[in-house]
Write a protein that holds these residues in place. Structure first.
Motif, mmCIF file in Angstrom:
data_model
loop_
_atom_site.group_PDB
_atom_site.id
_atom_site.type_symbol
_atom_site.label_atom_id
_atom_site.label_comp_id
_atom_site.label_asym_id
_atom_site.label_seq_id
_atom_site.Cartn_x
_atom_site.Cartn_y
_atom_site.Cartn_z
ATOM 1 N N GLY A 115 0.821 -1.200 0.000
ATOM 2 C CA GLY A 115 0.000 0.000 0.000
ATOM 3 C C GLY A 115 0.855 1.251 0.000
ATOM 4 O O GLY A 115 2.085 1.207 0.052
ATOM 5 N N GLN A 116 0.190 2.392 -0.060
ATOM 6 C CA GLN A 116 0.875 3.675 -0.205
ATOM 7 C C GLN A 116 1.830 3.954 0.947
ATOM 8 O O GLN A 116 2.931 4.461 0.750
ATOM 9 N N ASN A 117 1.423 3.607 2.143
ATOM 10 C CA ASN A 117 2.258 3.916 3.310
ATOM 11 C C ASN A 117 3.420 2.953 3.482
ATOM 12 O O ASN A 117 4.314 3.201 4.274
ATOM 13 N N ALA A 118 3.406 1.819 2.781
ATOM 14 C CA ALA A 118 4.507 0.860 2.881
ATOM 15 C C ALA A 118 5.658 1.241 1.974
ATOM 16 O O ALA A 118 6.778 0.790 2.163
ATOM 17 N N ARG A 119 5.413 2.057 0.979
ATOM 18 C CA ARG A 119 6.449 2.425 0.007
ATOM 19 C C ARG A 119 7.359 3.514 0.568
ATOM 20 O O ARG A 119 6.939 4.324 1.388
ATOM 21 N N SER A 120 8.576 3.536 0.038
ATOM 22 C CA SER A 120 9.466 4.623 0.435
ATOM 23 C C SER A 120 8.962 5.892 -0.230
ATOM 24 O O SER A 120 8.594 5.885 -1.406
ATOM 25 N N GLY A 121 8.933 6.971 0.529
ATOM 26 C CA GLY A 121 8.403 8.229 0.001
ATOM 27 C C GLY A 121 6.893 8.242 -0.054
ATOM 28 O O GLY A 121 6.291 9.203 -0.526
ATOM 29 N N GLY A 122 6.251 7.185 0.429
ATOM 30 C CA GLY A 122 4.793 7.104 0.384
ATOM 31 C C GLY A 122 4.165 7.880 1.512
ATOM 32 O O GLY A 122 4.832 8.545 2.293
ATOM 33 N N GLY A 123 2.867 7.802 1.612
ATOM 34 C CA GLY A 123 2.142 8.511 2.650
ATOM 35 C C GLY A 123 1.388 9.680 2.053
ATOM 36 O O GLY A 123 1.514 9.985 0.856
ATOM 37 N N VAL A 124 0.599 10.318 2.870
ATOM 38 C CA VAL A 124 -0.223 11.430 2.408
ATOM 39 C C VAL A 124 0.201 12.699 3.127
ATOM 40 O O VAL A 124 0.848 12.648 4.165
ATOM 41 N N ARG A 125 -0.180 13.828 2.577
ATOM 42 C CA ARG A 125 0.230 15.115 3.150
ATOM 43 C C ARG A 125 -0.497 15.351 4.483
ATOM 44 O O ARG A 125 -1.567 14.781 4.720
ATOM 45 N N PRO A 126 0.039 16.203 5.312
ATOM 46 C CA PRO A 126 -0.642 16.523 6.575
ATOM 47 C C PRO A 126 -2.007 17.143 6.309
ATOM 48 O O PRO A 126 -2.152 17.992 5.429
ATOM 49 N N GLY A 127 -3.003 16.703 7.038
ATOM 50 C CA GLY A 127 -4.356 17.237 6.861
ATOM 51 C C GLY A 127 -5.196 16.463 5.876
ATOM 52 O O GLY A 127 -6.397 16.703 5.765
ATOM 53 N N PHE A 128 -4.611 15.510 5.153
ATOM 54 C CA PHE A 128 -5.374 14.727 4.176
ATOM 55 C C PHE A 128 -6.240 13.723 4.919
ATOM 56 O O PHE A 128 -5.791 13.061 5.850
#
Length: 144
Positions: free
Chosen positions: A34-47
């Motif tokens: 998933g998105q959070n498992a990838r390097s550089g992944g994750g969402v912006r603050p407040g998303f």
């Protein structure tokens, strides 16, 4: 002289994850892909997952006086009685020197807490009505 050392368990080695079997294991605490498992992944603050985020849901309307708010540090007459002698001038500079006012652009207001026993000259500092009465009652002076 005894050596000072940290108690046991205070200093622990940083856990390095995602570097093979010797570290934390297959997914390294990041879940199953998933998105959070990838390097550089994750969402912006407040998303909020596509939901309208809180900072956009809250209305922004009208005037706010917050940027123009003026705050005063409180100084009591007891403090002035302790730290000043007869005939001395109470001004922002002398308040800073005596540790009653902190910050280079701080403003002070003298409140009538306690009793004033010394004759002082108050200059460039705001006073409450009660404090002004007490200063003049002991023969002090108030200058703008």
């Amino acid at each position: 002289m005894a050596q000072i050392s940290a108690p046991f368990g205070a200093n622990t080695k940083k856990k390095i994850v995602g570097r093979g079997y010797g570290s934390k294991g297959r997914h390294s605490g990041r879940g199953n892909n998933g998105q959070n498992a990838r390097s550089g992944g994750g969402v912006r603050p407040g998303f909020e997952g596509g939901q309208m985020p809180l900072y956009r849901r809250i209305a922004r309307r009208g005037f706010s006086n917050f940027p123009f708010k003026v705050e005063y540090e409180v100084v009591s007459l007891d403090d002035i009685s302790l730290r000043y002698e007869n005939g001395e001038t109470v001004n922002p500079q002398s308040l800073k020197e005596r540790g009653l006012l902190k910050g280079h652009d701080a403003l002070a207001k003298i409140l009538s807490n306690g009793e004033l026993t010394k004759k002082v000259i108050v200059e460039g500092v705001k006073l409450s009505a009660g404090a002004a009465e007490k200063v003049t009652a002991v023969g002090g002076e108030i200058r703008e």
